[in-house]
Each structure stands twice: as C-alpha cells, then as structure tokens.
Design an enzyme around this catalytic site. Structure first.
Site, mmCIF file in Angstrom:
data_model
loop_
_atom_site.group_PDB
_atom_site.id
_atom_site.type_symbol
_atom_site.label_atom_id
_atom_site.label_comp_id
_atom_site.label_asym_id
_atom_site.label_seq_id
_atom_site.Cartn_x
_atom_site.Cartn_y
_atom_site.Cartn_z
ATOM 1 N N ARG A 173 12.766 -15.159 15.235
ATOM 2 C CA ARG A 173 12.357 -14.200 14.179
ATOM 3 C C ARG A 173 12.983 -12.823 14.366
ATOM 4 O O ARG A 173 12.338 -11.800 14.108
ATOM 5 C CB ARG A 173 10.825 -14.063 14.099
ATOM 6 C CG ARG A 173 10.096 -15.324 13.795
ATOM 7 C CD ARG A 173 10.469 -15.997 12.467
ATOM 8 N NE ARG A 173 9.943 -17.331 12.503
ATOM 9 C CZ ARG A 173 10.687 -18.383 12.896
ATOM 10 N NH1 ARG A 173 11.954 -18.257 13.222
ATOM 11 N NH2 ARG A 173 10.152 -19.582 12.930
ATOM 12 N N SER A 223 2.673 -15.662 8.183
ATOM 13 C CA SER A 223 2.171 -15.422 9.542
ATOM 14 C C SER A 223 2.461 -13.972 9.913
ATOM 15 O O SER A 223 3.609 -13.548 9.874
ATOM 16 C CB SER A 223 2.874 -16.334 10.541
ATOM 17 O OG SER A 223 2.538 -17.662 10.254
ATOM 18 N N GLU A 293 5.176 -9.882 13.366
ATOM 19 C CA GLU A 293 6.414 -10.408 12.793
ATOM 20 C C GLU A 293 6.736 -9.601 11.529
ATOM 21 O O GLU A 293 7.877 -9.296 11.230
ATOM 22 C CB GLU A 293 6.211 -11.887 12.427
ATOM 23 C CG GLU A 293 7.404 -12.506 11.745
ATOM 24 C CD GLU A 293 7.202 -13.983 11.443
ATOM 25 O OE1 GLU A 293 6.642 -14.714 12.289
ATOM 26 O OE2 GLU A 293 7.604 -14.408 10.349
#
Ligand SMILES: Cc1cc2nc3c(=O)[nH]c(=O)nc-3n(C[C@H](O)[C@H](O)[C@H](O)COP(=O)(O)OP(=O)(O)OC[C@H]3O[C@@H](n4cnc5c(N)ncnc54)[C@H](O)[C@@H]3O)c2cc1C
Length: 300
Positions: A173, A223, A293
């Site tokens: 990520r 998320s 994230e």
C-alpha cells in the site's frame, strides 16, 4: 494576475469549478470545498497547470476517485486537479494500457473482455488507475506491483517520462510517487492470455466476497488501516469491541471492523475522531500501532 485568470489562460473556463464541494468527489462524502477544482482534458494542459503552480507556489493537490482520502471540513486551498477526463483503456499484445483517470475496475473488466488474466484482483477496487498505482492497491492476494510494467508520468517541473515499474518502489500500500512529486498519466499492465470463464469465475467470487463482507451501503474509504505485521487490523478492532462505536455521524462498521462508515451526515472531524479513537483503544488493549492507509487532506 489572479489564480482564476491564469487558469483560464491554460484551460477552457468550463473545466474550472470554483468553491467546489469535495464531498461530491470523495467516497466518504466528507470534506469542505476546493478553491479551484480543475479537470484538464489534455496532457499539455496538465503540464501547464503544474508549471504554473510551481512558478507561483499556488498549493496543488491531485485527486483520483477520492476512495482513499478524507478531506477535512475546511476543504483544500489552491488547485485540486482531477484527471477524470483521461479514461482511455486499450490493448497492445498482452498488455492493457489504461489512462490514469480510468477506474481500475474498468481496466480489470476490459482485461476480462480481452481474455487476459492478471487484473482480476482489482475488479472491486473503486479507485482510478493513477490512485491504484500511487497506493499500490491490492486485494485477495494480488496487487498493482504484480502486473505493472511501466507508467507515463509528469514530474514536478511539468516534463513527461516513461518509467519502468521498479522506479516507483511499490510495496504494501505504498509507492514513492508523493515523494517524487509524480502525476501518473497512464499505466501499462503486463498480463497473460487467460480463459474467459476462469477469469470471470475468479472475479465473480471476489465480488461476492466483497459484497457479503463490506458495508458497501454506507459511504466509507474502505479499510482505514494498513495490516500491522503479524496481525489483522479488523480483528484487533473487533476484539477491542469497537464495532458500532462512533463520534457524531461516523462509526466503526458493524459489518467489517476495518471500515469506518459515514452513517449519518458525519463531518470529517467526526470521522477523524473515530480513527483516532480506534488507534488509541487498540494501542491500549494490544500495544499495536495501527497505521492509517487512508490519506487525510486539507484543513480544519
Ligand atoms: C469500498 C472501498 C473498498 C476498497 N477496497 C480496496 C481494496 O480492496 N484494496 C485497496 O488497495 N484499496 C481499496 N480501497 C481504497 C482505494 O480504492 C484505493 O486505495 C485506490 O487505489 C485509491 O484510488 P483513488 O483514485 O480513489 O485515489 P484517491 O483516493 O483520490 O487518492 C489517493 C492518493 O493517490 C493520489 N493520486 C490519485 N491519482 C493520482 C495520479 N494520477 N497520479 C499520482 N497520484 C495520484 C492522490 O493524490 C492521493 O494521495 C477501497 C476503498 C473503498 C471506498
């Protein structure tokens, strides 16, 4: 000269929105206004806007589909650039070449139609190709890094370069795109010939998993946290008994603990407060630091 006048010299005035509500451009449906929301339609316009912003130090922010950002309630000063007019997707040999504003979901569906395998993992990721490269987006065991061959970028001086995948330091990520100041214009994915029915079966399965496990009925940014080494963020949040807990209109999803949903006209301040509450509680209970994230942009 005013920013507006300068921008009007670069692109068609109809492509410049003033005081544009960013909640209309983000998946969380949160955030204040952009001073200037600009949607260029040619690479030359993108280059000129970057050169202008650099020369004058007008703040400059790039937005993809807004599916991994939270914009604060005070909005974003200066220019917000959207490449949503760059949506072309084509095939060359076994490669899929997609412009940065195309949805990665559409690149994945295009690959299926062309009987190519390798982009199935992206069939439910709601970002653009540019945003997916920036985040090294991934799901269910696949990620952009696995199939990216090269990308066309504009650098911070407005020059265009073609760079091979390894130039982006793609990892879980993350990429070096922010650090380098690149704007992705196009990505080339190297795929393989596949069986249409097999590729479709994988995509159908992933779609089923996503729809049954994620609270897609509410605005969210997916998320919120990265997977901490050795743990699952969702499990830690669940075990901290935080599901259903919230601030104002934002709460930890009862369906998927890794998601925070905008359940009832939340503000960005509510949403960010829930993020901080989750980080605090998980740290207290399990001693684990949850790293975000999702990116937070703009001002309070
Ligand atoms: C319901 C839901 C499910 C999700 N599921 C997943 C998942 O399974 N896997 C996953 O990895 N993510 C998932 N996400 C998060 C998100 O979709 C990805 O991170 C996606 O890659 C973000 O793309 P975007 O275009 O929306 O980028 P944005 O959120 O608009 O921007 C993210 C960052 O990318 C930068 N950026 C955008 N375009 C460019 C460009 N052209 N050039 C350079 N930088 C750019 C922006 O400046 C920003 O810093 C999910 C989100 C939601 C809402």
């Amino acid at each position: 000269m005013s920013i507006l006048k300068e921008l009007r010299n670069i692109i068609n005035p109809e492509l410049i929105l003033i005081d544009e509500e960013l909640k209309n451009h983000t998946y969380t449906k949160l955030g204040g206004k952009a001073d200037f929301f600009v949607t260029p339609s040619t690479v030359e316009e993108v280059q000129e806007i970057i050169r202008y912003a650099n020369k004058t130090e007008v703040p400059f922010t790039l937005l993809g589909n807004g599916s991994n950002v939270i914009v604060r309630d005070g909005g974003i000063r200066g220019i917000v650039l959207s490449l949503k007019k760059f949506t072309g997707i084509k095939r060359e040999g076994n490669k899929v070449i997609a412009e940065s504003g195309a949805r990665i979901i559409d690149a994945s569906r295009f690959a299926l139609k062309e009987h190519l395998t390798g982009l199935e993992f992206a069939c439910g990721i709601p970002g653009t190709v540019g945003g997916a490269l920036y985040m090294n987006a991934g799901a269910y065991g696949g990620e952009v890094k696995d199939c990216l061959e090269s990308a066309l970028v504009v650098d911070s001086t407005g020059d265009v370069h073609r760079l091979s995948a390894d130039a982006f330091d793609l990892a879980y990520r993350t990429s070096n795109i922010a650090e380098k100041g690149y704007i992705v214009l196009e990505a080339t994915f190297s795929l393989e010939i596949g069986d249409y029915h097999e590729v479709k079966a994988v995509m159908d399965d992933l779609t089923y998993k996503r729809e049954s496990k994620q609270p897609l009925e509410y605005p969210s940014c997916g998320s919120v946290f990265k997977r901490p080494p050795g743990y699952f963020a969702g499990k830690l949040i669940q075990d901290s008994e935080l599901q259903g807990k919230g601030v104002g209109g934002a709460e930890v999803s009862t369906k998927h603990a890794g998601f925070i949903v905008n359940k009832n006209n939340a503000t960005a301040t509510d949403y960010i407060s829930v993020i901080e509450m989750v980080q605090r509680e998980v740290k207290e209970k399990f001693g684990v630091d949850l790293e975000r994230e999702v990116r937070i942009l703009g001002e309070d």
